[in-house]
Design an enzyme around this catalytic site. Sequence first.
Site, PDB file in Angstrom:
ATOM      1  N   HIS A 198       0.844  -1.196   0.000  1.00 28.02           N
ATOM      2  CA  HIS A 198       0.000   0.000   0.000  1.00 28.02           C
ATOM      3  C   HIS A 198       0.880   1.247   0.000  1.00 28.02           C
ATOM      4  CE1 HIS A 198      -3.417  -2.566   1.833  1.00 28.02           C
ATOM      5  NE2 HIS A 198      -3.580  -2.444   0.519  1.00 28.02           N
ATOM      6  N   GLU A 220       1.819   3.344   3.051  1.00 29.22           N
ATOM      7  CA  GLU A 220       2.479   2.564   4.093  1.00 29.22           C
ATOM      8  C   GLU A 220       3.966   2.397   3.768  1.00 29.22           C
ATOM      9  OE1 GLU A 220       0.139  -1.009   4.530  1.00 29.22           O
ATOM     10  OE2 GLU A 220      -1.714   0.129   4.844  1.00 29.22           O
ATOM     11  N   GLU A 259       0.586  -5.795  10.867  1.00 30.11           N
ATOM     12  CA  GLU A 259       0.187  -4.384  10.841  1.00 30.11           C
ATOM     13  C   GLU A 259       1.001  -3.642  11.897  1.00 30.11           C
ATOM     14  OE1 GLU A 259      -1.798  -2.968   8.743  1.00 30.11           O
ATOM     15  OE2 GLU A 259      -3.003  -4.575   7.862  1.00 30.11           O
ATOM     16  N   HIS A 294       2.549  -4.317   6.782  1.00 27.12           N
ATOM     17  CA  HIS A 294       1.632  -3.217   6.519  1.00 27.12           C
ATOM     18  C   HIS A 294       1.615  -2.296   7.743  1.00 27.12           C
ATOM     19  CE1 HIS A 294      -0.632  -4.795   2.893  1.00 27.12           C
ATOM     20  NE2 HIS A 294       0.049  -5.868   3.264  1.00 27.12           N
TER      21      HIS A 294
END
Length: 402
Positions: free
Chosen positions: A167, A170, A372, A313
Amino acid sequence: MTYPYVVQRGDTLYRVARKFNINLQSLLAANPGVDPDRYLMPGQLLQIPARNGGYVVQAGDSFYWIARKFNIGLQELMAVNPGIDPAQLPIGQTLRLPPPQGQESGDIVNTRWEYGYAEMIDDLALLQTRYPFIALETIGSSVLGKPIPAVRIGTGERRLHYNGSFHANEWITTLLVMKFLEDAARAAATGASFRRRNMAELFRRNTLWLVPMVNPDGVELVQEGAAPDHPYYEQLIRWNGGSPDFRDWKANIRGVDLNDQFPAGWEIERDRRAVPGPGPRDWVGPEPLSEPESKAMADFTRKYDFAMTIAFHTQGREIYWNYRDLEPPESEAIAARFGQVSGYRPVKLTDSDAGYKDWFIQEWRRPGFTVEAGLGINPLPISQFPEMYRDAGNIMLAALEI
């Protein structure tokens, strides 16, 4: 004292500050009319505070005059600018200035600045020169033709893979992967321990493949914006709701979310997302693996038959480890171990399909994870990096020890 600098394509405030080895606050103080919340535009004029790190050649300059101006040795200046003819200094060229004595850290990957594709490519070349046992491979190209590099370190039979920046907003995950590469390579080369681990031994047991930046076009868009001559300029502005601010952009340059592109429940994810077309996030694309970046990752993964994968992420401080009960029994225990070393919370996901981790588990029935990292609103600030690297680095090490 300041001197002028004309903004070049690809420049950001962070990148200009890094280029001239000054802090961002000093650069902004020298340019009170510059809005830090807006992108720099090519041709824009900045004033650069005189500081070690770099100098743009002006009319009438000579090596001797520049050395005197910055109070450095002429031979030192020439040594850090090999290949430049002192008798023919090109106006506008940036010369490197040697750092002040005692300030050379020896690190290649700089974790104090915004980190993008240009920094990654430069750092990979320098790391391979310093650590020749690192191997580089291009696994494909982005929509705009940027090569997507993969890095190999280690010689073991067990193959693992970590990646970052699926992403665009990110991008700090690329820095996590790159800093781990440097620290691990240094320890392996010198025989020193890294967080009390013997990296030479771990790399005799494992071969680690890293793809630090899956989505280079998207990262560039987030960090640099889009000028009117960008090949997708009109579409990007429209897809972004008319706004020229792309810092919230997650997708690739065609408005496709690359982590919703894999053939593991893709149709289910398409219907769940219900996003009709290109945009900053959540459009799954016209079909699975329609984008060159996601296809490159799929081909790369098939080629090397990994025992485990981890996709990094942001944000949430969570670890996702399952996919529709197709994961092997050990995945939950491995996620618990990752949680112990990082403080992150293992989470068994539902209602999530088409991700890289999902596809890897479905196709190979092996442990695959999404981590994450950090907390907050993407893109996370660089000030979070030390804590994020502490925690994510512990997960990377734990995976090598399994």
